[in-house]
Design an enzyme around this catalytic site. Structure first.
Site, short mmCIF file in Angstrom:
data_model
loop_
_atom_site.label_atom_id
_atom_site.label_comp_id
_atom_site.label_asym_id
_atom_site.label_seq_id
_atom_site.Cartn_x
_atom_site.Cartn_y
_atom_site.Cartn_z
N HIS A 86 1.38 -1.16 0.76
CA HIS A 86 0.23 0.36 -0.07
C HIS A 86 0.99 1.27 0.06
CE1 HIS A 86 -4.06 -1.99 1.59
NE2 HIS A 86 -2.85 -3.00 0.91
N GLU A 130 1.38 3.96 1.81
CA GLU A 130 1.42 4.34 3.09
C GLU A 130 2.79 2.96 3.15
OE1 GLU A 130 -1.75 4.05 2.05
OE2 GLU A 130 -2.54 3.71 3.91
N CYS A 147 -6.16 1.25 5.97
CA CYS A 147 -6.64 0.38 6.71
C CYS A 147 -5.80 0.02 7.76
CB CYS A 147 -6.56 -0.46 5.57
SG CYS A 147 -4.96 -1.59 4.81
N CYS A 178 -2.29 -0.78 7.89
CA CYS A 178 -1.42 0.53 7.52
C CYS A 178 -0.99 1.84 9.14
CB CYS A 178 -2.26 1.55 6.08
SG CYS A 178 -1.34 0.65 4.44
#
Length: 149
Positions: A53, A55, A83, A86
């Site tokens: 992801h 992040e 999420c 993260c």
């Protein structure tokens, strides 16, 4: 550069992710001195990595650069509510502030779902600011998914 400028940089990364066929989420990491030190968009498909992801990628990049697992004083700008994975990474990395755009009622982990920062097991809670360029971030996501249906 002010926080709106940092979010615009994150939106640029989200657009690049969409161009690569990735879910359009972008992130930028800002140093304590106010400079962008890492930027990326989702790369789960390109890297065949469910943890890639935006992040996570910017946190990994800066930690590698500094030779540290913690990033005190750093601020993270991301186009979509992080999420749970993260959000947990942000806590462990000791991110100072999180700024995010669109809310994610389905998969978010900050204000929705797991609400990671509210748990007693969460050892560090960043300051959280939501709704920064939320409309633009939400439109990117809507356009991306509409084109695939």
């Amino acid at each position: 550069m002010e926080f709106n400028g940092f979010m615009q940089a994150a939106l640029d990364e989200a657009r690049k992710a969409a161009d690569r066929g990735e879910v359009p989420v972008g992130a930028v990491l800002v140093s304590p001195q106010g400079e962008i030190v890492a930027r990326d968009g989702n790369r789960t498909r390109a890297l065949n990595d469910p943890t890639a992801h935006a992040e996570i990628l910017v946190i990994r990049a800066r930690c590698a650069e500094l030779g540290s697992e913690r990033l005190p004083g750093h601020d993270l700008y991301v186009t979509l509510e992080p999420c749970a994975m993260c959000a947990t990474a942000m806590s462990v990395a000791r991110i100072r502030r999180l700024y995010y755009g669109a809310s994610d009622p389905k998969s978010g982990g900050v204000e929705h779902g797991a609400r990671v920062f509210t748990h007693p097991q969460c050892h560090h809670v960043p300051e959280v600011y939501d709704g920064i360029a939320a409309r633009q971030a939400a439109e990117l996501l809507k356009e991306f998914f509409a084109a695939r249906r």
